[in-house]
Design a protein around this motif. Structure first.
Motif, PDB file in Angstrom:
ATOM      1  N   LEU A   1      49.803  35.701  40.259  1.00  0.00           N
ATOM      2  CA  LEU A   1      49.132  35.018  39.148  1.00  0.00           C
ATOM      3  C   LEU A   1      48.781  35.997  38.029  1.00  0.00           C
ATOM      4  CD1 LEU A   1      46.848  32.883  41.450  1.00  0.00           C
ATOM      5  CD2 LEU A   1      48.488  31.904  39.834  1.00  0.00           C
ATOM      6  N   PRO A   2      49.511  35.931  36.918  1.00  0.00           N
ATOM      7  CA  PRO A   2      49.183  36.778  35.759  1.00  0.00           C
ATOM      8  C   PRO A   2      47.802  36.403  35.207  1.00  0.00           C
ATOM      9  CG  PRO A   2      51.336  35.718  35.485  1.00  0.00           C
ATOM     10  CD  PRO A   2      50.684  35.087  36.678  1.00  0.00           C
ATOM     11  N   PRO A   3      47.262  37.210  34.297  1.00  0.00           N
ATOM     12  CA  PRO A   3      45.911  36.944  33.798  1.00  0.00           C
ATOM     13  C   PRO A   3      45.790  35.558  33.140  1.00  0.00           C
ATOM     14  CG  PRO A   3      46.757  39.019  32.940  1.00  0.00           C
ATOM     15  CD  PRO A   3      47.861  38.395  33.708  1.00  0.00           C
ATOM     16  N   LEU A   4      44.633  34.936  33.341  1.00  0.00           N
ATOM     17  CA  LEU A   4      44.319  33.630  32.733  1.00  0.00           C
ATOM     18  C   LEU A   4      43.792  33.903  31.326  1.00  0.00           C
ATOM     19  CD1 LEU A   4      43.647  30.595  32.757  1.00  0.00           C
ATOM     20  CD2 LEU A   4      41.581  31.139  34.050  1.00  0.00           C
ATOM     21  N   VAL A   5      44.548  33.478  30.323  1.00  0.00           N
ATOM     22  CA  VAL A   5      44.180  33.767  28.940  1.00  0.00           C
ATOM     23  C   VAL A   5      43.567  32.528  28.290  1.00  0.00           C
ATOM     24  CG1 VAL A   5      45.068  34.411  26.662  1.00  0.00           C
ATOM     25  CG2 VAL A   5      45.942  35.543  28.721  1.00  0.00           C
TER      26      VAL A   5
ATOM     27  N   ARG B   1      40.936  37.075  35.724  1.00  0.00           N
ATOM     28  CA  ARG B   1      41.980  37.365  36.698  1.00  0.00           C
ATOM     29  C   ARG B   1      41.689  36.708  38.037  1.00  0.00           C
ATOM     30  NH1 ARG B   1      45.309  41.486  35.013  1.00  0.00           N
ATOM     31  NH2 ARG B   1      43.765  42.359  33.608  1.00  0.00           N
ATOM     32  N   PHE B   2      42.746  36.316  38.706  1.00  0.00           N
ATOM     33  CA  PHE B   2      42.597  35.789  40.068  1.00  0.00           C
ATOM     34  C   PHE B   2      42.800  36.912  41.078  1.00  0.00           C
ATOM     35  CE2 PHE B   2      43.661  31.896  37.754  1.00  0.00           C
ATOM     36  CZ  PHE B   2      42.614  31.097  38.196  1.00  0.00           C
TER      37      PHE B   2
END
Lengths: 484, 98
Positions: A283-287, A83-84
């Motif tokens: 910014l949604p989670p970085l998957v 996550r950012f």
């Protein structure tokens, strides 16, 4: 006051590093402005970088790929969902009022880097590797500061070690290992003069045997391997002298001044160290999915530490040569290609030619291995000519120079110049015979014990053959002809 | 209840100047808000993962392709002071670069 060396018998330094590495992307992490170094001031910005209302960050896919390479190469655990977060502070190099970083859910955790120290390999634990954006550049000029926002938004990874380095040498060696690794992985140019690799060091001391960490200071602004070592040495000495004279180390940030060779507490108007981190709602989670991971793993090159071991085992090289070869991936790849073109070789001969003749010529011309006009296959062919006795080592060096300069194949140069080594026994015997006959006096003196004259005869034979006589064979035949 | 000192610190972090009357007013209003969050925080959330986004969405990504930047003039339009192409601000740290 006690001597420093004496204090160090009782006290142990503890060092942790935070290294920022600029990733080699064409565009910024959250916007499509270029990342070109040295562009005119404030020419590489966009509404997002300028912090305009209504702008939204859009993540650069290459950043993820480059960071994952480092994560995998350091054996880190990769979060499938990271996550950012926003890190808030007011500073003119950051128009948005916050830096986008990662806080409690970073991309990589619990990795390690193997550092080759004198005689031993030390595995240094990495607490985390996270993604963030760089800030602009401030230059402080008297009562004002100048701001250039070209660098704002450039992608960085921050590599944080566990506090387990115990000397400035270890810290500098860690920096070298990380520098080599990121260049090896082709994720960063890591040019320290351009600020592409920057280091902050947390330094504390504790009584030996103590588990708890002492109060630490944070050293900022250390931008070369030499400064890392100097700044940390200076800080360890400062802390020990302070404690020895009854003082206490204050938790503070200090700026290293390389010109003065000393540090001073950093005084900032931003006194409150309260960054108010929270997940960035933009910014949604970085998957990271399985397919992405599989691609990264498939493309991962053999790492420097592994190649170092392979060279030491397989190629019968000295540790020093092996370490020099893995110092640069282009050099190591050159070596591997040359070895492949010359199967069965121990590698030592090719390494010798590379590290003396080739590097000498490249350095003289100020170019890199990757730009070498002499491809590895051609160097291997030249080494074969020397190894099989077609030409002598001395002639080999001349052929190397000519081939390096003109690009002509070594075998063709040898043919054209007629410099094949003379290994024909009857022919050499005849030449030696005529040399000895012409120098009867010296032959007699040698026979009566003037050992120094042997070199004279070798010289004469070489002169007669324009240096082409097989030296081993000529020596042997001379001994026979001169009677001892 | 928030202390007056806490309100002063929050105002400093937000770079807001509040005079005495405003500090007192904010102490009351912010305090009431925090009390309300206290009520929300009292809900049992055991076994419920934290939600940082209202909609289940993955991070969209773009390709690493350069697009035109703002021109320097456009970028510096709102800048009160400049020196050539550089933005000029009051000094923050004395005597070095960062």
């Amino acid at each position: 006051m006690a001597e420093l060396a004496q204090l160090l018998e009782d006290w142990e330094p503890v060092i942790g590093l935070e290294v920022h590495v600029q990733l080699a992307t064409a565009t910024k992490i959250f916007s499509p402005s270029a990342t070109t170094f040295g562009a005119p001031a404030n020419s590489l910005t966009d509404p997002l970088v300028m912090g305009m209302p209504g702008t939204l960050p859009v993540f650069n896919r290459s950043v993820l790929e480059l960071a994952l390479r480092l994560g995998v190469a350091t054996g880190s655990q990769i979060r499938s969902k990271s996550r950012f977060a926003r890190k808030h502070y007011f500073y003119p190099d950051q128009p948005k009022g916050y830096q986008i970083s990662q806080f409690d859910e970073p991309l990589c955790e619990n990795g390690h880097i193997d550092v080759i120290l004198a005689g031993a390999v030390k595995r240094v634990k990495l607490e985390r590797i996270h993604l963030e954006e760089d800030a602009g550049k401030n230059t402080h000029v008297g009562a004002v500061s100048h701001v250039d926002l070209n660098r704002a938004g450039v992608p960085l990874v921050e590599v944080v070690t566990a506090p387990e380095l115990t000397s400035s040498e270890e810290a500098a060696e860690f920096m070298r290992s990380l520098h080599r690794l990121v260049r090896w992985l082709e994720i960063s140019e890591a040019d320290m003069e351009k600020g592409q690799l920057r280091c902050d060091a947390n330094v504390s001391v504790r009584l030996r045997g103590e588990d708890r960490l002492g109060t630490r200071t944070e050293l900022k602004n250390i931008n070369s391997f030499k400064f890392v070592q100097n700044a940390i040495d200076h800080e360890i000495a400062r802390q020990l002298r302070l404690i020895d004279s009854g003082g206490q180390v204050q938790r503070e940030t200090r700026l290293w001044d390389a010109t003065l060779g000393q540090s001073a507490p950093m005084r900032s108007k931003e006194e409150a160290n309260d960054y108010r981190y929270f997940p960035d709602p933009d910014l949604p989670p970085l998957v990271v999915d399985g397919a992405t991971m599989a691609n990264i793993l498939r493309a991962l090159p053999e790492l420097p530490a592994a190649r170092f071991e392979r060279y030491q085992k397989m190629q019968n090289l000295s540790a020093d040569d092996a370490r020099t070869l893995v110092g640069d991936r282009a050099l190591a790849d050159y070596f591997d290609t040359a070895i492949k073109a010359r199967p069965g070789d121990t590698g030592r001969t090719i390494a010798n030619w590379m590290l003396t003749e080739l590097l000498g010529a490249l350095n003289a011309g100020g170019i890199t291995v990757a730009q070498s006009p002499m491809p590895p296959e051609r160097l291997a062919a030249l080494v074969v000519l020397v190894e099989t006795g077609v030409i002598s080592g001395k002639i080999g060096k001349e052929i190397f120079e000519e081939s390096y300069r003109t690009g002509e194949e070594p075998a063709a140069i040898v043919q054209r110049r007629g410099v094949q080594q003379i290994s024909d026994e009857p022919l050499l015997t005849a030449i030696i015979d005529s040399v000895v006959k012409r120098h009867q006096k010296q032959a007699e003196d040698y026979a009566s014990g003037k050992d120094g004259l042997f070199g004279f005869f070798v010289g004469q034979v070489m002169k007669e053959t324009q240096g082409r006589a097989n030296p081993v064979m000529a020596t042997e035949l001379l001994h026979k002809r001169l009677g001892r | 209840m928030l202390t007056r000192k806490e309100v002063e610190e929050i105002a400093f972090l937000a770079r807001l100047h509040l005079d005495d009357d405003e500090l007192e007013k904010m102490q009351g209003e912010l305090g009431a808000m925090l009390e309300h969050f206290g009520v929300i925080a009292g809900v049992d959330t055991t076994d419920i993962p934290p939600m940082t986004h209202a909609v289940p969405l993955e991070l969209p990504m773009r390709l690493d392709v350069v697009m035109p930047s703002l021109t320097t003039e456009e970028a510096l339009t709102g800048t009160p002071r400049r020196d050539g192409d550089l933005i000029v601000v009051p000094a923050i740290i004395v005597g070095t670069e960062s």
